[in-house]
Design a protein around this motif. Structure first.
Motif, short mmCIF file in Angstrom:
data_model
loop_
_atom_site.label_atom_id
_atom_site.label_comp_id
_atom_site.label_asym_id
_atom_site.label_seq_id
_atom_site.Cartn_x
_atom_site.Cartn_y
_atom_site.Cartn_z
N LEU A 103 55.92 63.11 50.25
CA LEU A 103 56.77 62.89 51.51
C LEU A 103 56.02 63.31 52.90
N ASN A 104 55.14 63.66 52.80
CA ASN A 104 54.08 63.72 54.15
C ASN A 104 53.35 62.62 54.37
N GLU A 105 53.29 61.61 53.43
CA GLU A 105 52.78 60.30 53.71
C GLU A 105 53.88 59.50 54.85
N GLU A 106 53.20 58.31 55.30
CA GLU A 106 54.09 57.56 56.18
C GLU A 106 55.52 57.08 55.42
N LEU A 107 56.50 57.44 56.24
CA LEU A 107 57.62 56.97 55.65
C LEU A 107 58.35 55.93 56.67
N SER A 108 59.05 55.04 56.07
CA SER A 108 59.97 53.95 56.89
C SER A 108 61.60 54.46 56.67
N VAL A 109 62.29 53.99 57.39
CA VAL A 109 63.64 54.60 57.69
C VAL A 109 64.69 53.35 57.38
N GLU A 118 53.60 50.81 65.88
CA GLU A 118 52.05 50.92 65.87
C GLU A 118 51.43 49.62 64.33
N GLU A 119 51.09 48.75 64.83
CA GLU A 119 50.75 47.54 64.02
C GLU A 119 49.57 48.27 63.05
N CYS A 120 49.67 47.89 61.59
CA CYS A 120 48.57 47.94 60.78
C CYS A 120 47.27 47.29 61.11
N SER A 121 46.16 47.99 60.99
CA SER A 121 44.84 47.31 61.46
C SER A 121 43.91 47.60 60.26
N CYS A 161 46.77 51.10 56.65
CA CYS A 161 48.02 51.17 55.78
C CYS A 161 47.68 50.90 54.52
N GLY A 162 46.81 50.88 54.00
CA GLY A 162 46.33 50.54 52.53
C GLY A 162 46.81 48.93 52.42
N TYR A 163 46.90 48.75 51.12
CA TYR A 163 47.26 47.29 50.96
C TYR A 163 48.76 46.75 51.13
N TYR A 164 48.87 45.45 51.79
CA TYR A 164 50.20 45.23 52.07
C TYR A 164 50.23 43.67 52.01
N ARG A 165 51.29 42.99 51.54
CA ARG A 165 51.61 41.78 51.28
C ARG A 165 50.99 40.86 52.30
N ASP A 166 50.33 39.83 51.86
CA ASP A 166 49.73 38.79 53.12
C ASP A 166 50.90 38.08 53.75
N GLY A 167 50.78 38.10 55.04
CA GLY A 167 51.56 37.35 56.04
C GLY A 167 52.93 38.11 56.49
N ILE A 168 52.98 39.31 56.25
CA ILE A 168 53.84 39.97 56.69
C ILE A 168 53.56 40.65 57.98
N PRO A 169 54.94 40.90 58.98
CA PRO A 169 54.43 41.96 59.96
C PRO A 169 54.31 43.30 59.53
N ALA A 170 53.05 43.93 59.61
CA ALA A 170 52.70 45.27 58.76
C ALA A 170 52.86 46.25 60.06
N TYR A 171 53.53 47.27 59.75
CA TYR A 171 53.42 48.45 60.74
C TYR A 171 53.42 49.85 60.18
N LEU A 175 61.82 55.81 52.64
CA LEU A 175 60.80 55.41 51.52
C LEU A 175 59.41 55.76 52.18
N ASN A 176 58.59 55.79 51.20
CA ASN A 176 57.04 55.75 51.43
C ASN A 176 56.99 54.38 51.84
N ALA A 177 56.30 54.15 53.04
CA ALA A 177 56.31 52.98 53.60
C ALA A 177 55.52 51.93 53.21
N LYS A 178 54.69 52.32 52.13
CA LYS A 178 54.01 51.38 51.18
C LYS A 178 54.98 50.45 50.40
N ILE A 179 56.11 50.82 50.15
CA ILE A 179 57.14 50.17 49.34
C ILE A 179 57.60 49.02 49.95
N PRO A 180 58.30 48.95 51.04
CA PRO A 180 58.56 47.58 51.52
C PRO A 180 57.48 46.82 52.18
#
Length: 460
Positions: free
Chosen positions: A74-80, A293-296, A300-310, A345-350
């Motif tokens: 839970l010290n990793e990045e979290l989304s609310v 802050e946008e992922c660059s 942010c690790g892997y995320y789905r192509d085409g999403i707004p990733a933050y 949630l761990n922000a990687k999930i959404p």
């Protein structure tokens, strides 16, 4: 009013549901509280991180990711995350200034107590494990079985990163029956919950000792890095699950709608980031908040192509603040009707797939969820908290722990609360507060929030 405490590193059942607890719609509820403290949060382990999502084969690939340390994962990045019916009046995230720290709490060891111990007070320490329902012959049955006559509590010894205990020592039963029915752990993102057992202690003095509050060791302030009031945001990005519908995110027959920017109504999609308006989100609808802050690259690790990733909100020391109302909504027939919730949630999930194939997110392998305020049955006025991760169960999502003590749902008026992550002593506090959420928080203010734990224990 009393303090609810949950220890995750040595999770031990110390009693069955007492006469002071009620069993409603599949869940136990015990005492109203204004503070919950999770202790011994964090361990060494691993989860399966998504590395690719193949649209041609509809297959997600995963690789093991290791973690360790205080509050991990839970010290990793979290989304609310928020589910209606809810109206959000304020939200903020604070980080400590240089030189600001929280000291370790003086927490007494919790000695295991037999489930046959004299039960002469209301729950003080809530050490939550699985409830095992048995028939007249002592054979486990489901909670809905007609021939269920009694229940007992299965004790799980959670292994922390500092321990080296053999797997054979990780599960000890408090009753003769060796088999059990595991707690049905559910994510707010999975729309299910558990009926956990509750424990209790025979003395209030131990609970008071265990709830000694943290305090800051510096007069430095905590700075507000993210903030929201209706129509205005600073370093907050509102999203929902409308990808591919209106200008942001994507949709596919394999993985459905991705996340997307949320419009000001919180429900529809948008082509760019908008601030949530002065709106009430009705049942069945969800929105979420990331940082600004946008992922660059691969930060942010892997995320789905085409999403707004933050980015989410990371770090072992941080404070989330909320002010919200959860009015009743029985007007429709949506899934989770009149069952609002706020969770992390761990922000990687959404950023991969919050709902759908379990191999397409790290949730099912224990990367972390923290339910802050959740209604478990239609129309309930009791908000329950629970941590879901792999702590204590070999990296699966069925570890963690929670409490059957509850906050009162604010159906009219608002509830203001702070969620304080303290890496120095591996604690996470959820506390009702009354202070303003100013641009900075003094050490004294944070101390006063943490001191509510001690005050609650003294009143119990």
């Amino acid at each position: 009013m009393k303090l609810a405490t949950v220890s995750l590193a040595a999770l031990t059942a110390v009693g069955l549901a007492s006469a002071d607890c009620s069993y409603v719609a599949g869940n136990y509820y015990c005492s109203n509280t204004n503070a919950i403290v999770y202790s011994n949060v964090g361990y060494s382990g691993s989860y399966k991180d998504v590395t690719s999502m193949d649209e041609s084969s509809c297959i997600c690939n995963q690789a093991s990711t290791s973690f360790s340390g205080s509050l991990a994962p839970l010290n990793e990045e979290l989304s609310v995350h928020f589910r209606g019916p809810i109206k959000l009046s304020q939200f903020g995230v604070y980080y400590p200034n240089a030189g600001t720290s929280l000291k370790k709490r003086d927490v007494a060891d919790c000695a295991p107590v037999s489930h046959r111990h004299k039960r002469d007070v209301v729950v003080e320490w809530v050490e939550v494990t699985s409830t095992v329902f048995v028939d007249s012959n002592g054979n486990p049955v489901t909670s809905a079985a007609a021939d269920m006559t009694s229940s007992y509590t299965k004790v799980n010894t959670i292994i922390s990163s500092a321990q080296n205990t053999s797997p054979a020592q990780q599960n000890v039963d408090t009753a003769a029956t060796s088999s059990s029915i595991s707690t049905a752990v559910g994510s707010s993102s999975q729309s299910s919950t558990s009926s956990s057992a509750v424990g209790q202690s025979s003395t209030s003095s131990s609970a008071a000792a265990q709830s000694s509050s943290s305090s800051s060791t510096s007069s430095s302030a905590w700075t507000r890095r993210s903030y929201f009031t209706p129509g205005s945001t600073t370093n907050c990005t509102f999203m929902n699950h409308q990808g591919g519908v209106k200008g942001s995110g994507v949709w596919s027959s394999c993985f459905g709608n991705s996340i997307s920017y949320a419009a000001a109504d919180g429900i529809t999609g948008a082509s760019s980031a908008e601030a949530l308006g002065d709106v009430t989100i009705l049942s069945g609808n969800e929105f979420m908040i990331f940082s600004g802050e946008e992922c660059s690259g691969n930060d942010c690790g892997y995320y789905r192509d085409g999403i707004p990733a933050y980015h989410g909100f990371g770090g072992g020391d941080k404070i989330f603040v909320f002010e919200f109302t959860m009015p009743s909504d029985t007007s429709g027939s949506a899934s989770n009707q009149d069952m609002p919730a706020i969770w992390l949630l761990n922000a990687k999930i959404p950023r991969t797939l919050q709902y759908g194939d379990s191999s397409c997110s790290c949730w099912s392998t224990g990367c972390g969820e923290f339910d802050l305020f959740e209604i478990l049955s239609v129309g309930s006025d009791k908000l329950i908290s629970h941590i879901h991760d792999g702590q204590g169960n070999d990296g699966t999502s069925t570890g963690g722990g929670g409490t059957q003590d509850y906050f009162t749902r604010p159906t009219s008026g608002t509830l203001k609360a702070a969620v304080i992550f303290n890496s120095s002593d591996q604690t996470a506090h959820i506390v009702e507060v009354s202070d303003d959420f100013a641009e900075s928080l003094s050490a004294d203010t944070v101390d006063s929030w943490l001191a509510k734990a001690g005050s609650a224990a003294a009143l119990s």
